[in-house]
Design a protein around this motif. Structure first.
Motif, PDB file in Angstrom:
ATOM      1  N   HIS A 171      26.817  59.480  43.897  1.00 45.05           N
ATOM      2  CA  HIS A 171      27.977  58.877  44.101  1.00 45.05           C
ATOM      3  C   HIS A 171      28.629  57.481  44.292  1.00 45.05           C
ATOM      4  N   ARG A 172      29.508  57.370  42.871  1.00 49.09           N
ATOM      5  CA  ARG A 172      28.971  55.542  42.493  1.00 49.09           C
ATOM      6  C   ARG A 172      30.705  55.075  42.947  1.00 49.09           C
ATOM      7  N   ARG A 173      30.951  53.732  43.486  1.00 47.67           N
ATOM      8  CA  ARG A 173      32.636  53.513  43.570  1.00 47.67           C
ATOM      9  C   ARG A 173      32.361  52.521  43.445  1.00 47.67           C
ATOM     10  N   VAL A 174      33.251  51.499  41.901  1.00 50.54           N
ATOM     11  CA  VAL A 174      32.615  50.264  42.072  1.00 50.54           C
ATOM     12  C   VAL A 174      33.878  49.811  42.326  1.00 50.54           C
ATOM     13  N   LEU A 175      33.435  48.112  43.120  1.00 52.32           N
ATOM     14  CA  LEU A 175      34.837  48.017  44.270  1.00 52.32           C
ATOM     15  C   LEU A 175      35.205  46.397  43.352  1.00 52.32           C
ATOM     16  N   THR A 176      36.468  46.958  43.828  1.00 51.20           N
ATOM     17  CA  THR A 176      37.479  45.680  43.052  1.00 51.20           C
ATOM     18  C   THR A 176      38.232  44.734  44.456  1.00 51.20           C
ATOM     19  N   GLY A 177      37.491  43.612  44.687  1.00 47.42           N
ATOM     20  CA  GLY A 177      38.142  42.920  45.848  1.00 47.42           C
ATOM     21  C   GLY A 177      37.260  42.455  47.076  1.00 47.42           C
ATOM     22  N   PRO A 178      36.754  43.187  47.578  1.00 49.13           N
ATOM     23  CA  PRO A 178      35.622  42.383  48.978  1.00 49.13           C
ATOM     24  C   PRO A 178      34.381  42.041  47.937  1.00 49.13           C
ATOM     25  N   LEU A 179      33.765  41.216  48.634  1.00 47.63           N
ATOM     26  CA  LEU A 179      33.203  40.673  48.152  1.00 47.63           C
ATOM     27  C   LEU A 179      33.482  39.961  46.245  1.00 47.63           C
ATOM     28  N   GLU A 180      34.074  39.326  46.528  1.00 51.06           N
ATOM     29  CA  GLU A 180      34.776  38.823  45.524  1.00 51.06           C
ATOM     30  C   GLU A 180      34.658  36.973  45.625  1.00 51.06           C
ATOM     31  N   GLU A 181      34.748  36.003  44.867  1.00 53.53           N
ATOM     32  CA  GLU A 181      34.523  34.848  45.560  1.00 53.53           C
ATOM     33  C   GLU A 181      35.750  34.450  45.263  1.00 53.53           C
ATOM     34  N   THR A 182      37.022  35.129  44.965  1.00 50.73           N
ATOM     35  CA  THR A 182      38.139  34.451  44.436  1.00 50.73           C
ATOM     36  C   THR A 182      39.380  35.445  45.088  1.00 50.73           C
ATOM     37  N   VAL A 183      40.486  34.825  45.633  1.00 50.92           N
ATOM     38  CA  VAL A 183      41.469  35.507  46.047  1.00 50.92           C
ATOM     39  C   VAL A 183      42.926  35.946  45.049  1.00 50.92           C
ATOM     40  N   GLU A 184      43.368  36.978  44.698  1.00 49.27           N
ATOM     41  CA  GLU A 184      44.646  36.691  44.025  1.00 49.27           C
ATOM     42  C   GLU A 184      45.711  36.492  44.684  1.00 49.27           C
ATOM     43  N   VAL A 185      46.869  35.321  43.748  1.00 44.91           N
ATOM     44  CA  VAL A 185      48.107  34.434  44.845  1.00 44.91           C
ATOM     45  C   VAL A 185      49.325  34.612  43.715  1.00 44.91           C
ATOM     46  N   LEU A 186      50.384  34.837  44.133  1.00 47.98           N
ATOM     47  CA  LEU A 186      51.391  34.319  42.508  1.00 47.98           C
ATOM     48  C   LEU A 186      51.090  33.328  41.966  1.00 47.98           C
ATOM     49  N   ALA A 187      51.650  32.898  40.675  1.00 47.95           N
ATOM     50  CA  ALA A 187      50.704  32.192  40.260  1.00 47.95           C
ATOM     51  C   ALA A 187      51.983  30.947  40.337  1.00 47.95           C
ATOM     52  N   ASP A 188      53.491  31.363  40.066  1.00 48.13           N
ATOM     53  CA  ASP A 188      54.166  30.069  40.444  1.00 48.13           C
ATOM     54  C   ASP A 188      55.306  30.627  41.177  1.00 48.13           C
ATOM     55  N   ASP A 189      56.459  30.076  41.446  1.00 40.68           N
ATOM     56  CA  ASP A 189      57.499  30.755  42.182  1.00 40.68           C
ATOM     57  C   ASP A 189      58.700  31.568  41.661  1.00 40.68           C
ATOM     58  N   SER A 190      58.291  32.340  40.504  1.00 37.94           N
ATOM     59  CA  SER A 190      60.068  32.766  40.018  1.00 37.94           C
ATOM     60  C   SER A 190      59.188  34.031  39.026  1.00 37.94           C
ATOM     61  N   GLY A 191      57.705  33.870  38.474  1.00 38.40           N
ATOM     62  CA  GLY A 191      56.915  34.409  37.441  1.00 38.40           C
ATOM     63  C   GLY A 191      56.356  35.555  37.948  1.00 38.40           C
ATOM     64  N   PRO A 192      56.334  36.952  36.878  1.00 39.15           N
ATOM     65  CA  PRO A 192      55.533  37.608  37.398  1.00 39.15           C
ATOM     66  C   PRO A 192      54.074  37.113  36.870  1.00 39.15           C
ATOM     67  N   SER A 193      53.116  36.418  36.815  1.00 40.38           N
ATOM     68  CA  SER A 193      51.866  35.786  36.224  1.00 40.38           C
ATOM     69  C   SER A 193      51.705  35.852  37.777  1.00 40.38           C
ATOM     70  N   LEU A 194      50.319  36.454  37.903  1.00 42.50           N
ATOM     71  CA  LEU A 194      48.955  36.397  38.945  1.00 42.50           C
ATOM     72  C   LEU A 194      48.534  35.137  38.598  1.00 42.50           C
ATOM     73  N   ARG A 195      47.228  34.629  39.664  1.00 38.04           N
ATOM     74  CA  ARG A 195      46.531  33.984  39.480  1.00 38.04           C
ATOM     75  C   ARG A 195      45.120  34.198  40.768  1.00 38.04           C
ATOM     76  N   ARG A 196      43.871  33.552  40.299  1.00 38.72           N
ATOM     77  CA  ARG A 196      42.483  33.791  41.400  1.00 38.72           C
ATOM     78  C   ARG A 196      42.608  32.592  41.867  1.00 38.72           C
ATOM     79  N   THR A 197      42.460  32.260  42.898  1.00 37.57           N
ATOM     80  CA  THR A 197      41.406  30.653  43.403  1.00 37.57           C
ATOM     81  C   THR A 197      40.203  30.824  44.087  1.00 37.57           C
TER      82      THR A 197
END
Lengths: 387, 139
Positions: free
Chosen positions: B62-88
């Motif tokens: 059984h195999r499961r791809v992980l998306t999130g844990p162990l990554e070296e970035t976190v995802e945040v909203l890109a600006d105050d009002s738009g629909p974009s996200l970005r990573r830091t």
């Protein structure tokens, strides 16, 4: 700040699709709600749940999903909002310790993952995913095992994007890491194929990951970025390519070039969009085993075709060996069907076809019950017209 | 003759991590359905992090791809009002996550693997950590 700053009141199953042992169980927790604010919490959770189950593809997967609301009371209202990130300096004593400014990022709103998982396990042992609604109108949220969202206007949309990552293994489809024009080390994707199903470095028609969803008339790659030092400035697909066309659009997985996404836009690119067809298919693939063996859906007939035995319909991995093919407006990208001339039930099947023809002619809704045969498609076992 | 214990339908393992260091916190049987496995072969050139339930011979069950844990970035909203996200990028990121796997009788261990897209170099994925499952998935 800790579990001494509140208590767990109890759990309500607010969406009941069946036995938790055989359904996909989403648990919603609240943080920063005082006892007098539990009614607001219930409203916030309903808003999130309605948004989830009203969106594609979850709207056609309702019979797979239970939603449990766990009522958690906190001593204080809201979340910590440190001044180091430009916040108000508010300090709130809450059960799950919700705080903005995690990792020094103003809008990164997190809770104590371990406490959230412990509460979910105690309340709903069969949980599959946890989301936490934080009682703050400041914009923020986070992904990971425990998705966190505030009550800002678009927070529900952000939560759906984060569920795309953590529950369904989807990648980001945006073509930058920190922002367009803000980096020079994300020009070209490194060698190798991303493990996630919705981004690829391979746009070859014969081997593309999502080739079964690409029409023969759609060019591959569908777009290429003319300047890999920047984000592609296009605002839509090329002329002649429909907005919904599945193809291979360059710019994805945080790189300007060398990686492709399936549609021009998607919730994994912009949070205010629906999931693209490839992401929707992945979500169905994950949740299909949680559906009952016979699934009910309703809608208006947008496509009705009767053809010869053996012609069939759909891609090899989702092939329908049927003579009658039906598509509904509520189930985009899916097809249903049945054999017309089979055994002793031919009269019943002709009746099903007559019902579908009448509904198509009148543009009136029908209810269909189908048995799943693949990721998207199914064999009809019952058809009824609706008033 | 004593009957063997019935195998659980699923096992939930809860982990804590800091950076790419992973620690098993708990493992318990759960009467729940498990989402289907990701593809079990053909991913030698894949990039990313995934977990595999393996038998004693190292074969993936059984195999499961992980998306999130162990990554070296976190995802945040890109600006105050738009629909974009970005990573830091962040260092030493900490958190917890759970893995729900089928309670296979043949299960021997759970491996965390990191793929570096290295088919051409024939190196395959790197095993980041391994946790015994003790038969039937639970330990």
């Amino acid at each position: 700040m800790t579990t001494s700053d509140g208590r767990v009141v109890g759990t309500t199953k607010i969406v009941d699709a069946g036995d938790p042992a055989s359904r996909w169980n989403l648990v919603v927790l609240g943080d920063g709600y005082r006892e007098t604010e539990l009614a607001d919490y219930a409203t916030d959770v309903k808003s999130f749940t309605d948004g989830l189950l009203g969106s594609v593809p979850f709207s056609s997967l309702r019979q797979a999903i239970n939603v449990f609301r766990v009522d958690v009371v906190s001593t204080d209202s809201g979340a910590d909002d440190p001044t180091t990130c430009g916040g108000t300096g508010a300090v709130a004593a809450t059960y799950l310790d919700g705080t903005f400014c995690a990792n020094g990022l103003d809008r990164l709103l997190v809770v104590d993952d371990a406490t959230a998982m412990a509460v979910a396990t105690a309340q709903v042992p069969q949980w599959h995913k946890i989301v936490v609604s934080v009682n703050s109108t400041k914009r923020g949220g986070s992904g990971g095992e425990v998705a966190v969202f505030s009550q800002a206007s678009d927070s529900n949309q952000v939560a759906l994007h984060e569920l795309g990552h953590s529950a369904f293994g989807l990648a980001d489809e945006y073509e930058y890491l920190q922002g367009c024009g803000l980096e020079d080390d994300h020009n070209r994707h490194p060698p190798g194929e991303p493990a996630q199903p919705n981004v690829t470095t391979n746009a070859d028609r014969a081997t593309l990951k999502w080739r079964e969803l690409v029409a023969s008339a759609t060019p591959l790659p569908t777009t290429t970025n003319p300047d890999c030092t920047k984000c592609d400035p296009r605002t839509g697909p090329p002329a002649g390519v429909p907005a919904s066309a599945v193809g291979a659009y360059e710019g994805a997985d945080h790189f300007h070039c060398g990686a492709f996404r399936p549609q021009f836009t998607c919730r994994m690119r912009f949070v205010d969009q629906e999931f693209c067809a490839v992401c929707a298919r992945r979500i169905r693939q994950v949740l299909n085993p949680f559906l009952p063996s016979v699934v009910e859906t309703t809608g208006r007939v947008t496509f009705l075709r009767v053809h010869d035995v053996g012609t069939g319909f759909g891609p090899p991995s989702d092939f329908l060996d049927v003579e009658v093919v039906v598509q509904l407006d509520t189930e985009p990208g899916r097809a249903f069907g049945f054999q017309l001339r089979e055994g002793t039930t031919e009269v019943v099947r002709k009746g099903m076809l007559d019902t579908l023809r009448t509904a198509f002619d009148r543009n009136s809704p029908v209810r269909v019950d189908y048995r799943r045969t693949g990721i998207d498609n199914g064999v009809l076992v019952r058809v009824a017209d609706l008033p | 003759m004593a009957l063997s214990e019935p195998k659980p339908r699923a096992v939930r393992l809860i982990f804590e991590y800091e950076g790419r260091e992973v620690r098993l916190v708990s493992s318990e049987a759960v009467d729940a359905l498990v989402p289907p496995t990701d593809q079990l072969d053909g991913y030698d050139d894949h990039l990313g992090v995934w977990v595999e339930v393996r038998d004693a011979d190292g074969r993936p069950l059984h195999r499961r791809v992980l998306t999130g844990p162990l990554e070296e970035t976190v995802e945040v909203l890109a600006d105050d009002s738009g629909p974009s996200l970005r990573r830091t990028r962040v260092t030493g990121r900490r958190g917890g996550f759970a893995v729900l796997v089928p309670g296979f009788a043949e299960a021997d261990h759970l491996s965390f693997l990191s793929g570096v897209g290295s088919t051409a170099r024939a190196e395959g994925a790197t095993e980041l950590a391994r946790f015994p499952l003790g038969g039937g998935g639970g330990s």
